[in-house]
Every structure is written in structure tokens, then in C-alpha cells.
Scaffold this active site. Structure first.
Site, PDB file in Angstrom:
ATOM      1  N   SER A 112       0.829  -1.211   0.000  1.00 20.83           N
ATOM      2  CA  SER A 112       0.000   0.000   0.000  1.00 20.83           C
ATOM      3  C   SER A 112       0.862   1.260   0.000  1.00 20.83           C
ATOM      4  CB  SER A 112      -0.910   0.017   1.228  1.00 20.83           C
ATOM      5  OG  SER A 112      -1.723  -1.128   1.265  1.00 20.83           O
TER       6      SER A 112
HETATM    7  N1  SAM Z   1      -0.554  -4.879   4.274  1.00 24.40           N
HETATM    8  C1  SAM Z   1       0.181  -5.128   3.059  1.00 24.40           C
HETATM    9  C2  SAM Z   1       1.545  -4.527   3.061  1.00 24.40           C
HETATM   10  O1  SAM Z   1       1.911  -3.866   4.036  1.00 24.40           O
HETATM   11  O2  SAM Z   1       2.258  -4.746   2.071  1.00 24.40           O
HETATM   12  C3  SAM Z   1      -0.573  -4.723   1.811  1.00 24.40           C
HETATM   13  C4  SAM Z   1      -1.784  -5.492   1.630  1.00 24.40           C
HETATM   14  S1  SAM Z   1      -2.344  -5.674  -0.022  1.00 24.40           S
HETATM   15  C5  SAM Z   1      -3.027  -4.107  -0.327  1.00 24.40           C
HETATM   16  C6  SAM Z   1      -3.728  -6.745   0.357  1.00 24.40           C
HETATM   17  C7  SAM Z   1      -3.324  -8.140   0.762  1.00 24.40           C
HETATM   18  O3  SAM Z   1      -4.473  -8.813   1.265  1.00 24.40           O
HETATM   19  C8  SAM Z   1      -2.804  -8.984  -0.413  1.00 24.40           C
HETATM   20  O4  SAM Z   1      -1.549  -9.498  -0.090  1.00 24.40           O
HETATM   21  C9  SAM Z   1      -3.852 -10.094  -0.518  1.00 24.40           C
HETATM   22  O5  SAM Z   1      -3.330 -11.314  -0.966  1.00 24.40           O
HETATM   23  C10 SAM Z   1      -4.360 -10.165   0.897  1.00 24.40           C
HETATM   24  N2  SAM Z   1      -5.673 -10.787   1.068  1.00 24.40           N
HETATM   25  C11 SAM Z   1      -6.791 -10.671   0.320  1.00 24.40           C
HETATM   26  N3  SAM Z   1      -7.785 -11.415   0.830  1.00 24.40           N
HETATM   27  C12 SAM Z   1      -7.291 -12.025   1.941  1.00 24.40           C
HETATM   28  C13 SAM Z   1      -7.824 -12.919   2.913  1.00 24.40           C
HETATM   29  N4  SAM Z   1      -9.085 -13.366   2.873  1.00 24.40           N
HETATM   30  N5  SAM Z   1      -7.035 -13.327   3.915  1.00 24.40           N
HETATM   31  C14 SAM Z   1      -5.731 -12.902   3.996  1.00 24.40           C
HETATM   32  N6  SAM Z   1      -5.163 -12.068   3.109  1.00 24.40           N
HETATM   33  C15 SAM Z   1      -5.938 -11.620   2.101  1.00 24.40           C
END
Ligand code: SAM
Length: 219
Positions: free
Chosen positions: A64
Site C-alpha cells: 500500500s
Molecule cells: N498490508 C500489506 C503490506 O503492508 O504490504 C498490503 C496489503 S495488499 C493491499 C492486500 C493483501 O491482502 C494482499 O496481499 C492479498 O493477498 C491479501 N488478502 C486478500 N484477501 C485475503 C484474505 N481473505 N485473507 C488474507 N489475506 C488476504
């Protein structure tokens, strides 16, 4: 200029940009100064580490934008200054590292194995005591509950019920809620059997995919 010094200066500039965007919580700004964001990038992408933008991390996902991380973190810190925090969506691991730098006990769940592995590797390299696991984060982490804070870093169509159930009394969840195209940052606080809701500005996140999120086959 040495690479390390150049990256340190870029990090200071990133923090100045966050201040200009209105982030004024001293603890949050200190954490952004402390955590080396470039450690969550591969070598070929280092020049993008301190720009105020989201960046691809593989598997169709992104780290992000620093402003977004700072905004969500400030919402949490102002309401829950310490304690145990669950992050849903480990991604690169940067948000979890920021929470760790703030002194929280951090748990994080990621649904994509390759990302979970990469993030865990960086946590180990940096000596961070963050517990991460692979799974559907919409179901939370029941064995480790309750949590004083829960931070969802992917776009949710609704508040996942299991996460509400894993908040401690007076605990807060920060979650971007809305459609696939746009979400409003929302804070939910638990009071007994009731929940207060505060709504903030719009963001665009990658989708939260899971049993209590978006269907996998929509994307
Ligand atoms: N917090 C992260 C960072 O600091 O880099 C960025 C997050 S990215 C915008 C969103 C993340 O949520 C992705 O890695 C995606 O694979 C994960 N995601 C989506 N659905 C999910 C779920 N049900 N459980 C766990 N992770 C999930």
C-alpha cells in the site's frame, strides 16, 4: 552518496511528505522513520521504495501507498495505543512491521503462500517477532483472539462477522468497506454487545477474497 545514506534520506523525505498530507501523530511518524521500507522491495525495485505510491509485489497484489498505511495506523493508534493487533492481508509485511515498531504484539494472516513466505523471510532477517500464517483472514485467527485491534488491508464488501467476534471489549477494527471500485475507511469499536462505527475518506484497495469477503471467481 552511499546507497544506505541515499535510502535514509529518501525515507526522511517520505516522512516529510506524510506530514504535508496531514499525518501528525508523532509515534506514527517515528515508526515510518524507523522501518526501512526498502527492505520490503526486491533489489530491482529499490528506487520505488520511498515514493508515495502503491507498488506491485507479485501475485497481482500491492504494497500500500505510505499515506494509506500511515492513515490507517493513525486511526488505530489514536484509539488503541497498545496491545495485541491482528492484521489481515500481510502482503509485503510492511504494515505489520510498522505495527511492530509501535510496540504492538502483531499477528498477520495472508491468503497467498508466496507472499506469506516472502514477508516471513523479511521479518526473520529484521529480527521482528511477528507471527504470520497462511489462511483466509476473513475468518480471523480464533486461537489467538481476542485482539485489541484488527486492521484489514484489503477491500471488504462487508464487515466479516468472525473478525467482530474476535475483538476485545473496547477493541477497534480499521477496515476499508465498500464496492470493488472504491471503499471508505471505517473504524468499528466494540462496546459490550454493540458496535460503534465511524466513517472516513475513500481509498481503493485490492479485494479481500474469502468466505466473508469477495468470491474468488469474481476476479
Ligand atoms: N498490508 C500489506 C503490506 O503492508 O504490504 C498490503 C496489503 S495488499 C493491499 C492486500 C493483501 O491482502 C494482499 O496481499 C492479498 O493477498 C491479501 N488478502 C486478500 N484477501 C485475503 C484474505 N481473505 N485473507 C488474507 N489475506 C488476504
Amino acid at each position: 552518496m552511499q546507497d544506505a545514506e541515499k535510502l535514509r534520506r529518501q525515507r526522511l523525505e517520505m516522512v516529510e511528505t506524510l506530514k504535508q498530507y496531514g499525518i501528525d501523530n508523532r509515534r506514527v511518524l517515528d515508526a515510518f522513520n524507523e522501518v526501512e521500507r526498502h527492505r520490503f522491495f526486491d533489489r530491482a525495485s529499490l528506487t520505488y521504495a520511498y515514493g508515495d505510491c502503491a507498488y506491485p509485489i507479485g501475485f497481482g497484489q500491492t504494497i500500500s501507498q505510505p499515506f494509506t498505511v500511515a492513515y490507517m495506523t493513525t486511526l488505530l493508534v489514536e484509539r488503541v495505543p497498545s496491545g495485541k493487533v491482528l492484521e489481515i492481508g500481510t502482503g509485503s509485511g510492511y504494515q505489520a512491521a510498522i505495527l511492530d515498531a509501535l510496540g504492538y504484539e502483531v499477528y498477520t494472516v495472508e491468503r497467498i503462500d508466496g507472499l506469506k513466505e516472502m514477508a516471513c523471510r523479511v521479518f526473520t532477517e529484521l529480527g521482528l517477532d511477528i507471527e504470520c500464517r497462511l489462511g483466509d483472514g476473513t475468518l480471523g485467527w480464533p486461537e489467538k483472539a481476542p485482539f485489541d485491534g484488527i486492521m484489514v488491508t484489503a477491500a471488504a464488501p462487508k464487515i466479516p462477522g468472525p473478525l467482530l467476534g474476535q475483538l476485545s471489549e473496547n477493541g477497534c477494527m480499521v477496515i476499508p468497506l465498500g464496492t470493488y471500485e472504491s471503499q471508505q475507511m471505517t473504524v468499528v469499536r466494540k462496546h459490550g454487545d454493540a458496535f460503534d462505527k465511524e466513517v472516513f475518506q475513500h481509498f481503493v484497495f485490492v479485494p479481500l477474497v474469502g468466505r466473508e469477503g469477495w468470491d474468488d471467481d469474481v476476479f
